[in-house]
Write an enzyme that holds these catalytic residues in place. Structure first.
Site, PDB file in Angstrom:
ATOM      1  N   LYS A   1       0.825  -1.222   0.000  1.00 39.98           N
ATOM      2  CA  LYS A   1       0.000   0.000   0.000  1.00 39.98           C
ATOM      3  C   LYS A   1       0.856   1.266   0.000  1.00 39.98           C
ATOM      4  CE  LYS A   1      -3.906  -2.083   2.442  1.00 39.98           C
ATOM      5  NZ  LYS A   1      -3.274  -3.287   3.006  1.00 39.98           N
TER       6      LYS A   1
ATOM      7  N   ASP B   1       3.196   7.415  -1.102  1.00 42.19           N
ATOM      8  CA  ASP B   1       4.006   8.644  -1.065  1.00 42.19           C
ATOM      9  C   ASP B   1       4.228   9.187  -2.477  1.00 42.19           C
ATOM     10  OD1 ASP B   1       5.787  10.642  -0.079  1.00 42.19           O
ATOM     11  OD2 ASP B   1       6.302   9.306   1.583  1.00 42.19           O
TER      12      ASP B   1
HETATM   13  P1  5BU Z   1      -8.689 -10.904   6.656  1.00 38.45           P
HETATM   14  O1  5BU Z   1      -8.029 -11.632   7.735  1.00 38.45           O
HETATM   15  O2  5BU Z   1      -9.309 -11.814   5.546  1.00 38.45           O
HETATM   16  O3  5BU Z   1      -9.650  -9.856   7.142  1.00 38.45           O
HETATM   17  O4  5BU Z   1      -7.461 -10.123   5.907  1.00 38.45           O
HETATM   18  C1  5BU Z   1      -7.631  -9.264   4.855  1.00 38.45           C
HETATM   19  C2  5BU Z   1      -6.311  -8.864   4.298  1.00 38.45           C
HETATM   20  O5  5BU Z   1      -6.527  -7.955   3.235  1.00 38.45           O
HETATM   21  C3  5BU Z   1      -5.401  -8.138   5.257  1.00 38.45           C
HETATM   22  O6  5BU Z   1      -4.077  -8.499   4.960  1.00 38.45           O
HETATM   23  C4  5BU Z   1      -5.602  -6.683   4.976  1.00 38.45           C
HETATM   24  O7  5BU Z   1      -4.438  -5.916   5.219  1.00 38.45           O
HETATM   25  C5  5BU Z   1      -5.924  -6.704   3.525  1.00 38.45           C
HETATM   26  N1  5BU Z   1      -6.840  -5.617   3.117  1.00 38.45           N
HETATM   27  C6  5BU Z   1      -8.128  -5.522   3.591  1.00 38.45           C
HETATM   28  O8  5BU Z   1      -8.564  -6.307   4.407  1.00 38.45           O
HETATM   29  N2  5BU Z   1      -8.923  -4.512   3.155  1.00 38.45           N
HETATM   30  C7  5BU Z   1      -8.519  -3.592   2.255  1.00 38.45           C
HETATM   31  O9  5BU Z   1      -9.275  -2.718   1.866  1.00 38.45           O
HETATM   32  C8  5BU Z   1      -7.185  -3.726   1.772  1.00 38.45           C
HETATM   33  C9  5BU Z   1      -6.393  -4.749   2.199  1.00 38.45           C
HETATM   34 BR1  5BU Z   1      -6.577  -2.480   0.546  1.00 38.45          BR
END
Ligand code: 5BU
Length: 575
Positions: free
Chosen positions: A409, A412
């Site tokens: 992500k 900058d």
């Molecule tokens: P989860 O454990 O399935 O909730 O993890 C979701 C992953 O996706 C986690 O690594 C977040 O940093 C990533 N993520 C997210 O959940 N939502 C977003 O909008 C983004 C990334 Br961009």
């Protein structure tokens, strides 16, 4: 070079003629045609045919003719005809516009090319080359090329069966921006064929200029592929001029105008009232007896009022494509590879390996590897990270065939992210296939990331939407992010989003925040949707699952369940 008081000397057509006329005998039709354009003003047969053309006593290099005059001349040379014609699409049309004849009238050819160039310039684009849709637009592109000193590319209709087998002739390099030229656009499919060949060579096409837009859906179809259509004339303009000049009677004009109105499916140009009427018609047409084509048109009309993204999302429902077909279309190696893996492994599951120890991460990846198309990492949460981790990760990626996506992500300015991507402790650009970035800092971030990976085949995913509650990535921000991706599609291969955002089949949509059982979040803002909601209803492409697998009693069985649920939802799009 004067003949009957007409001035035929056109310096911009003279230079290359001798080169063109010395081409070898096995030259292609396209090349022959170009040669013919360049030397045509010397032909005596042509001088005779010119006499059929309206007198052009006042014609000179410096004189521009008005659009009205141009329309009248096109009529005089039978480029515009009235009667009963069957178009390529099978539609019966009372008007036929056939610009193939203009090669016999170099004066008109040059004037048409001037108007085309004016229209293209008004769009504000900068072009490194020009390419005509074969065959009618080839001479028009040649005129633009020679008058503007703009290099030309020639798209072959068929690949040669000897030599280079190239579909695009000329000198170019990946990333060059090309203006596509066409005579008449109806559905836009001929333009898209040319665009596709150019894209396969890495050439970027954002603009197409056309003499006549028949306003039958071509504009919206091209816009969905990120191509802006600039047109010089409309059918109504032609009718008005010809009626005023007494060339067509009012009955014919009324008939053709009705035909144009009845066949107008350019959703961008729809009025509010027409859209509302069409919405009602769409509801009525949504019966078993409605022909598919009509239903589709009605849907297009019905959605003319929503936000561009709403329109797109609804339109897209009718236009899902198989992973395999999308893989073939993709010009970027990463999106191509990902769609291929998804097709071959029957998996749209990305595993988000959010654990804090390298050994644990590698062990889990090895176990779930057969079920996934992608591993998503947060390399900076690993407390014992060493470069060995990424070496082992790459071995597993080869063993189980998945891509690696570092969820870094970036946010900058370009110069900073360039260092963050290639340097520091993690040297992400040396091992990740994909990396993501926020669009908030503008497209310098994309350029910075691209520079950091030195033309290697890495792909960038833009964060257009987020899964967390209260996030600000929506509305205009999301729309601007999609435009940014379209403008940088040589490096941006897709989006993090909650639903499908564009009809461009080359962009891959990835959605995090997935669990089989939804209802509660994680207490820190995460919101969950099911694979079915995301793939079937929202038409995203990839489900990203972290804790749904990590916290399951049996992570491998859970990965298999997510794989099956995601793939089943995808398959249901085609039943
Ligand atoms: P989860 O454990 O399935 O909730 O993890 C979701 C992953 O996706 C986690 O690594 C977040 O940093 C990533 N993520 C997210 O959940 N939502 C977003 O909008 C983004 C990334 Br961009």
């Amino acid at each position: 070079m004067s003949d009957n008081g007409m001035l035929y000397f056109q310096p911009w057509l003279c230079g290359p003629s001798s080169a063109a006329s010395t081409r070898p005998a096995d030259q292609s039709d396209e090349v022959k045609m170009l040669g013919a354009v360049l030397i045509s003003h010397t032909s005596t047969a042509l001088q005779r045919r010119r006499e059929r053309c309206v007198k052009m006593a006042d014609y000179s290099v410096a004189t521009r003719i008005s659009l009205e005059e141009l329309i009248l001349r096109l009529y005089d040379i039978d480029a515009v005809k009235f009667g009963e014609f069957t178009l390529k699409s099978g539609t019966e049309s009372p008007i036929y516009i056939d610009l193939r004849v203009i090669v016999s009238y170099p004066e008109i050819l040059v004037r048409v090319a001037e108007y085309l160039w004016d229209a293209a310039k008004q769009g504000g684009g900068k072009f490194m080359s020009v390419c005509g849709v074969p065959y009618t637009a080839l001479p028009l592109a040649t005129c633009i090329s020679t008058s503007q000193n703009l290099p030309m590319l020639v798209r072959r209709k068929e690949a040669k069966d000897y030599g280079t087998k190239k579909m695009v002739e000329g000198h170019y390099k990946a990333g060059d921006i090309c203006l596509v030229v066409e005579d008449v656009v109806t559905s836009g499919s001929s333009v898209l064929e040319t665009v596709e060949s150019l894209k396969q060579e890495g050439i970027v096409v954002r603009d197409c200029v056309v003499l006549l837009d028949r306003e039958q859906g071509g504009r919206s179809k091209l816009e969905m592929q990120g191509i802006k259509l600039h047109s010089v004339l409309t059918v109504n303009q032609i009718l008005d001029v010809l009626e005023t000049a007494g060339k067509v009677d009012s009955e014919t004009v009324a008939k053709v105008k009705k035909f144009v109105a009845d066949n107008r499916f350019d959703i961008m140009a729809m009025s509010h009232a027409a859209a509302a009427a069409a919405a009602a018609a769409a509801a009525a047409a949504n019966t078993a007896s409605a022909a598919n084509g009509n239903k589709r048109k009605m849907e297009e009309l019905a959605i003319a009022n929503g936000s561009p993204i709403e329109k797109q999302a609804k339109l897209n429902k009718a236009e899902v494509m198989k992973y395999r077909d999308r893989a073939q279309l993709c010009s970027h190696p990463m999106s191509k590879a990902l769609f291929q893996l998804m097709d071959e492994k029957k998996s749209n599951l990305a595993f988000s390996v959010d654990v804090t120890e390298c050994a644990k991460a590698l062990e889990l990846i090895d176990k779930v590897g057969p079920h996934i198309c992608l591993v998503k990492t947060h390399v900076d949460i690993l407390s014992d990270y060493t470069p060995d981790f990424t070496k082992e990760l790459q071995k597993l990626a080869e063993k189980h065939r998945f891509l690696v996506f570092e969820d870094r992500k970036f946010a900058d300015i370009g110069n900073t992210v360039k260092h963050q991507f290639s340097g520091g402790l993690y040297k992400i650009s040396s091992w990740a296939d994909l990396v993501n970035a926020h669009s908030v800092s503008g497209d310098g971030i994309i350029k910075g990331l691209k520079e950091a990976c030195n033309e290697s085949n890495k792909g960038c995913i833009l964060i257009a939407e987020m899964s967390s509650s209260g996030n600000l990535a929506k509305g205009e921000y999301t729309e601007a992010t999609v435009r940014m991706a379209e403008e940088n599609d040589d490096f941006v291969v897709g989006f993090i989003c909650q639903r499908r955002l564009t009809d461009n089949p080359e962009f891959i949509h990835m959605t995090p925040g997935i669990q089989l059982k939804t209802g509660s979040g994680d207490g820190l803002g995460q919101q969950y949707l099911t694979p079915e909601q995301v793939i079937k209803e929202n038409q995203s492409d990839v489900i990203i699952v972290g804790r749904g697998i990590l916290q399951a009693e049996d992570p491998v069985a859970a990965a298999q369940q997510y794989q099956e649920a995601g793939y089943k939802a995808y398959k249901s799009l085609f039943t």
